[in-house]
Design an enzyme around this catalytic site. Structure first.
Site, PDB file in Angstrom:
ATOM      1  N   GLU A 106       0.794  -1.228   0.000  1.00  0.00           N
ATOM      2  CA  GLU A 106       0.000   0.000   0.000  1.00  0.00           C
ATOM      3  C   GLU A 106       0.826   1.278   0.000  1.00  0.00           C
ATOM      4  O   GLU A 106       0.433   2.273  -0.604  1.00  0.00           O
ATOM      5  CB  GLU A 106      -0.938   0.012   1.230  1.00  0.00           C
ATOM      6  CG  GLU A 106      -2.005  -1.069   1.230  1.00  0.00           C
ATOM      7  CD  GLU A 106      -3.068  -0.842   0.170  1.00  0.00           C
ATOM      8  OE1 GLU A 106      -3.132   0.256  -0.414  1.00  0.00           O
ATOM      9  OE2 GLU A 106      -3.844  -1.786  -0.083  1.00  0.00           O
ATOM     10  N   SER A 124     -46.465 -16.228  47.675  1.00  0.00           N
ATOM     11  CA  SER A 124     -45.968 -16.372  49.043  1.00  0.00           C
ATOM     12  C   SER A 124     -44.500 -16.016  49.217  1.00  0.00           C
ATOM     13  O   SER A 124     -43.993 -16.056  50.345  1.00  0.00           O
ATOM     14  CB  SER A 124     -46.205 -17.803  49.532  1.00  0.00           C
ATOM     15  OG  SER A 124     -47.578 -17.999  49.792  1.00  0.00           O
TER      16      SER A 124
END
Length: 773
Positions: A114, A397
């Site tokens: 690159e 409960s």
């Protein structure tokens, strides 16, 4: 003398005189060239000045570039308790890799293909800039493609785009300007790190680390030369160079990269030739880890992440802006186990995709929310209904330790063998009678037996003795509040979530210290600020209260008459409470629901390390298909049991130590030292005026509720059904699902005196137990 005059009087030669005094004619061609050269220089200088001015003009309007934009990590990243990434919000599919984890071979490959002058340039290449400018002026796009340095490419990917609209002189100038700034601020290795994590690598993934996992199933550090060269070459055209779909072009590109590396002398020609011989398919993964697992992972963590986002918003953070690093308290292994037990694991046999669940796991010692599940079989819904935090279903409960017996131990200094009455009871100020599932009364019994068997009448009588005011104070100390005032009926049913329940029960486990439950441990912002969050423990009850409650709740699963024997794990130090909500007779008749059905089933309990609350039921309970059968009411217990057993591998199985303020009587009864107490309550003499207003408030509050058919008191005296409760105790040390192991947990709605039973297919022992709203 004559000779001298002779020379003096001789005239000069005209030809010589003429040559000395005459100028040559000017060269017109040469003068024109000079003028042209001067003009060209002037034009060139003017162009430089103009170009420089234009460059600076464009540069001044360049967008801002931040490290967050360069790093590709601008998303809000959410981590689990171990610092592992759970998800990235508003981000592409990307796994970030730091520079010290990037192989040098990959860096060399990228630079070679690159930008060979990368380590020498200052972020821009003047020759490339001139070429790009000329190409732009002449209308050619060639100079604007592939002419940028690596730094410029990074800038383009961070703040611009690869669209044709961004291939302009203005953009190129701004790109160059920003590249200069980036090169000046960051090291070359840091720039490479940014680039490697930024580039698109095909198939919806970004960054070369993510690509390594996707294509090869490995991290970058484990790839060979040929594989790294392939990845280095892919950003130019990820689709065309995809080794799976286009192996021919991928190999050609890879070999080009290898040759460039040899030419750049970062590898030898022999190494390049050898790597070029490697098949492009070598090492390719048949399954693609990133794309496959992320979707499943998102389903697993979805309810927890939804609450984290809400928590972030409540704290004033805007996740849409990104850049946050959020470290949560999630235990991913536990989170996954919750999900699997509800969705995939056949250990708990739900056998109905519509049957839902909500569950919350909290660290008993610090309030950190370890895991949470908000539903099962939810499909692809994201951030849907989280049933773990819903508060519109009665807790049954499980309310009794929180509102009745906990306050009695704390404020009235009761012992576990305090005598309470299971005798006929009518709510003060009304004609409404309270029953248990069996429509029977057991007379006088101890607190321990009443709570283990989950009898309703003793619980409400206890709440009468405590008083609504003190019970409310006790609940507030456990993080439980209500917009409406509480009433006696709430003593057998609170409208709270599994999150609230788990956190409240954790205080019993933690010697009476309550921690507000927390999702988030730490937040790091882009600006460098760090916010830490830690729940400060507050004493919600005495050590004695916590210990007495735990000593009783241990028996819920181990006592032969306990309501939660289906959840027993032999040898495990744990305490728990069941909760099952039944329908009124009117509701069962109106909706074609069996009289033995229930609308909600709960299991809440804890060890020294974890507190877990589980709810099960249907989203639409008042329908002919929205009820729980007798066997389905046990699912909450089984789910709780197997999750607690799973967690035992991370726990010490430590038992609770009796505090110095507690004394022991017999084998399993305890009292508070120094307290003056008797063995009977005073509920028979309780003033009706103290509770009638509360009862009226409850009736008014729920008269128009969607659940009014279940909780209406008008038909309470009409329900005369009853049944037997048969159960067997599960004494296996290793949990395994068995259809013939059931609990004693059955329930009746206190306001409507409904009946529910649980019948086991095994009858090794017989007992009666009640569990109510």
């Amino acid at each position: 003398m004559n000779n001298g005059n002779q020379y003096q009087n001789r005239p000069m030669r005209r030809t010589q005189h003429s040559k000395m005094g005459k100028h040559p004619k000017p060269n017109r061609h040469s003068s024109l060239i000079k003028k042209l050269l001067l003009a060209a220089v002037a034009v060139f200088v003017a162009m430089i000045i103009f170009g420089g001015g234009l460059f600076m003009y464009y540069a001044q309007s360049a967008p801002k570039i931040t490290e967050a934009k360069l790093s590709s990590d601008n998303a809000t990243v959410i981590y689990d308790k171990d610092g592992k990434v759970l998800t990235r919000l508003g981000s592409q599919n990307r796994e970030y890799v730091k520079k010290d984890k990037i192989p040098k071979t990959l860096k060399n490959a990228i630079v070679s293909i690159e930008d060979r002058r990368f380590y020498k340039n200052n972020g821009v290449d003047p020759i490339r800039i001139v070429g790009a400018t000329v190409a732009n002026l002449t209308g050619s796009s060639l100079g604007l493609q592939g002419a940028s340095t690596l730094t410029q490419q990074l800038v383009k990917l961070s703040v611009f785009s690869t669209d044709a609209s961004d291939r302009t002189l203005r953009v190129k100038a701004q790109e160059a300007w920003l590249a200069l700034k980036v090169d000046k601020k960051y090291s070359k290795d840091q720039i490479l790190e940014f680039y490697i994590n930024k580039v698109y690598m095909g198939n919806g993934i970004y960054g070369m680390q993510t690509a390594a996992k996707y294509y090869f199933g490995k991290s970058l550090e484990k790839l060979d030369l040929a594989q790294l060269a392939l990845l280095a070459g892919m950003p130019q055209s990820p689709t065309n160079y995809d080794p799976i779909s286009n192996p021919k072009y991928a190999k050609s590109r890879r070999d080009t990269v290898l040759q460039a590396m040899a030419s750049n002398k970062v590898i030898t020609q022999a190494q390049a030739t050898e790597a070029q011989k490697e098949s492009i398919s070598d090492g390719l993964s048949e399954t693609h880890e990133t794309s496959t697992n992320s979707a499943k992972k998102n389903k697993i963590i979805d309810p927890y992440i939804k609450q984290v986002l809400q928590d972030l918003s409540d704290k004033g953070f805007d996740t849409a802006k990104g850049g946050l690093k959020v470290y949560t308290n999630m235990d991913y292994a536990a989170q996954k186990k919750l999900y699997d037990l509800a969705n995939n694991d056949q250990t708990v046999q739900f056998n109905d995709d519509e049957l839902q669940i909500g569950a919350t796991l909290v660290n008993s010692k610090n309030g950190k929310i370890a895991a949470m599940i908000g539903g099962r079989k939810t499909g692809d819904v994201t951030y849907g209904l989280n049933r773990a935090v819903q508060t519109d279903r009665s807790s049954g409960s499980t309310a009794k330790p929180l509102m009745d017996y906990g306050p009695a131990f704390e404020y009235l200094k009761w012992s576990t063998y305090r005598k309470v009455k299971d005798t006929p009871f009518t709510y003060p100020g009304t004609d409404t009678k309270l029953y248990d599932f069996d429509h029977k009364f057991k007379g006088t019994m101890t607190v321990r037996d009443a709570l283990i068997q989950s009898r309703n009448v003793p619980a409400i009588r206890t709440l009468q003795d405590v008083g609504i005011s003190k019970a409310t104070t006790f609940l507030e100390g456990l993080g439980i509040t209500s917009k409406e005032p509480y009433n006696l009926n709430n003593g057998i049913g609170l409208y709270i979530s599994t999150l609230q329940t788990a956190a409240a029960y954790a205080a019993f486990a933690n010697d009476g210290i309550y921690h507000k439950p927390t999702y988030i441990n730490k937040i790091d912002t882009n600006s460098g600020k760090t916010y830490t969050y830690k729940s400060k423990g507050v004493r919600a009850m005495s050590k004695a209260t916590a210990f007495l409650m735990t000593s009783i709740l241990k028996g819920v699963t181990t006592d032969s008459q306990g309501s939660g024997t289906a959840a027993n794990i032999t040898g495990m130090n744990m305490a728990s409470k069941t909760g099952t909500v039944a329908y009124s007779k009117k509701a069962t008749e109106a909706n074609d629901i069996p009289s033995s059905a229930s609308s909600d089933s709960w299991m809440a309990g804890y060890t020294k390390d974890y507190s877990l609350a589980v709810w099960t039921g249907y989203d639409h309970p008042n329908t002919s298909t929205g009820y729980l059968t007798q066997s389905q009411t046990e699912l909450a217990q089984y789910y709780w049991k197997y999750m607690i057993y799973y967690l035992s591998q991370y726990s010490s199985n430590e038992d609770w130590t009796m505090p110095s303020t507690v004394g022991k009587k017999g084998t399993n009864q305890y009292y508070q030292i120094g307290e003056d107490y008797d063995e009977t309550g005073k509920s028979d003499e309780y003033s009706k005026n103290n509770s009638s207003s509360s009862w009226s408030s409850y009736s008014s509050k729920h008269s128009n509720s969607s659940y009014s058919s279940r909780y209406s008191s008008s038909d309470a005296d009409d329900d005369d059904s009853s049944s037997n409760d048969t159960s067997s105790e599960d004494n296996s040390s290793t949990p395994s699902y068995s259809s013939n192991v059931s609990s004693n947990d059955t329930t009746s709605d206190s306001t409507s005196t409904t009946t529910s039973t649980t019948t086991s297919t095994s009858t090794t022992s017989t007992s009666s137990a009640s569990d109510s709203e």
